[in-house]
Design an enzyme around this catalytic site. Structure first.
Site: not given
Length: 341
Positions: A202, A210, A215, A219, A246
Site C-alpha cells: 500500500d 492526491n 490526481h 497517477d 493505491e
C-alpha cells in the site's frame, strides 16, 4: 464471351487456307497457322491454345511425333488434338493416333459442318474450364481473404485478452489477472509441495498525496511505483499486480518465509529510493510503502484466500506500526493446521 485460339497445322498451304476459310467467321475465335510440327511447337509455347487441328502426314516431323512431343511438355500436354488425315480408316493408323494423344479424327476432305460442330464442342469445353478456373481463383482469393481476416481477428482477440489482464493506468497486471495467477500458482505449489509467498503493498498516505499534488501527479506516482515494483522482481515466475487504488500485490512462487521477507524489504527500499516528494506525508517527506508478507505451503483443504487474509493482516500491522515498513503474518487457519484427508 471468352475468346479462344485454335492452332491449325498442315504442311500444304492450300489445306491451311481451306481450314482458315471454314473457321474464321467467329469473332471470338483466333486462328494460328503452322506449316510444320516444329513451327507448331514453337507457337504452342508462346500462345494459349484451346484446340489443335493437326495434319498427320507431314515431312520431317509428322503429326504423331508432334503430338507425342506435346504430351511430354507440361504446358501443352492437356491441349486437345484432333488429327486431320486422309488415312482415317485403317485401325492401326487410328490406334497410333490415339496412343499419341489424339482425342478425335477428322477425315479429309473435311466436312464443314462436322468441323464446325467438333470445334465448337472443344471451344465450349475450353470456356467451361476457364470459367471453372476463374471461379476457383475467386474462391481461393476469398479463402485467402477469410484466412487473413481470421488471423487479424485472432490477433485482435489476443490483444484484447492481453489488455483485459492489464491495468489501464500502470500497464502491469490487474486484479483479475492477479486472482487467476494466484489460483494457478496455488495449485502448482500444492502439486509440488512448495511454499507460496504473497506480499500486499500500500502506498502510504496516498489520499493526502492526491489532495496535495492533484490526481494527475497521483497517477504519475502510481506508474512509477508500479514500474519500480516490477523491476525488483527478477524471476520469471514472480508476479506483481495492481490490486486496486493505491494497493499492489506480489505473488512469489516457491518462496518461503525468509525469502518473502527479503523481497518485501527489497520492494520497500526500491520505492523509497525513488525519492518522490510527498510533502503531505506525516511519515516522511517522500513516497513510501507499507507491506504485509505471508507465505504457506498449500495443503488440501486450504484456500488462496487464507493467504490473502494473512497478508492483509500483516499489512494492517505495518500501517499501525508507523508505515514505511513490512510485517509478516503466518498463514495458519484451522483448515491448514488440520487439512482435509
Amino acid at each position: 464471351m471468352i475468346p479462344v485460339t485454335i492452332l491449325i497445322v498442315d504442311d500444304r498451304p492450300e489445306n491451311l487456307f481451306a481450314m482458315q476459310q471454314l473457321l474464321e467467321d467467329d469473332p471470338n475465335r483466333t486462328l494460328l497457322l503452322a506449316h510444320s510440327g516444329q513451327e507448331a511447337l514453337g507457337l504452342l509455347l508462346s500462345h494459349e491454345v484451346a484446340l489443335v487441328l493437326l495434319d498427320v502426314q507431314m515431312p520431317e516431323m509428322d503429326g504423331f511425333e508432334t503430338a507425342t512431343l506435346m504430351r511430354r511438355n507440361r504446358r501443352t500436354r492437356n491441349i486437345p488434338i484432333i488429327f486431320v488425315t486422309a488415312n482415317h480408316t485403317e485401325r492401326t493408323h487410328i490406334f497410333q493416333g490415339y496412343a499419341a494423344g489424339a482425342v478425335d479424327y477428322l477425315p479429309k476432305p473435311v466436312d464443314p459442318v462436322v468441323l464446325q460442330s467438333k470445334v465448337r464442342i472443344f471451344e465450349d469445353l475450353y470456356r467451361q474450364r476457364k470459367q471453372l478456373e476463374d471461379v476457383n481463383a475467386r474462391l481461393d482469393a476469398k479463402v485467402a481473404e477469410l484466412e487473413r481476416l481470421r488471423f487479424e481477428l485472432e490477433e485482435k482477440n489476443r490483444i484484447l485478452h492481453t489488455l483485459s489482464l492489464l491495468d489501464g493506468l500502470t500497464g502491469i497486471p490487474n486484479r483479475r489477472h492477479f486472482d487467476d495467477t494466484l489460483r494457478s500458482e496455488w495449485q502448482r505449489m500444492l502439486r509440488e509441495g512448495s511454499p507460496l509467498g504473497l506480499i500486499m503493498i500500500d502506498v502510504d498516505h496516498f489520499k493526502r498525496f492526491n489532495d496535495h499534488y492533484g490526481h494527475l501527479h497521483g497517477d504519475r506516482c502510481l506508474k512509477r511505483v508500479a514500474g519500480c515494483l516490477s523491476a525488483v522482481l527478477k524471476r520469471p515466475s514472480d508476479f506483481v499486480a495492481r490490486y486496486g487504488g493505491e494497493e499492489f500485490a506480489a505473488i512469489l512462487p516457491a518462496t518461503d518465509h525468509a525469502g518473502t521477507c527479503h523481497v518485501a524489504e527489497a520492494l520497500r527500499q526500491a520505492v523509497e529510493h525513488l525519492a518522490i516528494d510527498h510533502a503531505a506525508s506525516p511519515t516522511t517527506d517522500h513516497v513510501t510503502i507499507s507491506l504485509g508478507a505471508a507465505s504457506v505451503i498449500p495443503a488440501p483443504g486450504c484456500h488462496p484466500s487464507d493467504l490473502v487474509c494473512a497478508a492483509d493482516q500483516a499489512l494492517y500491522a505495518a500501517k499501525q506500526s508507523g508505515r514505511n515498513r513490512w510485517c509478516y503474518q503466518g498463514c495458519q487457519p484451522d483448515s491448514c493446521i488440520h487439512p482435509l484427508t
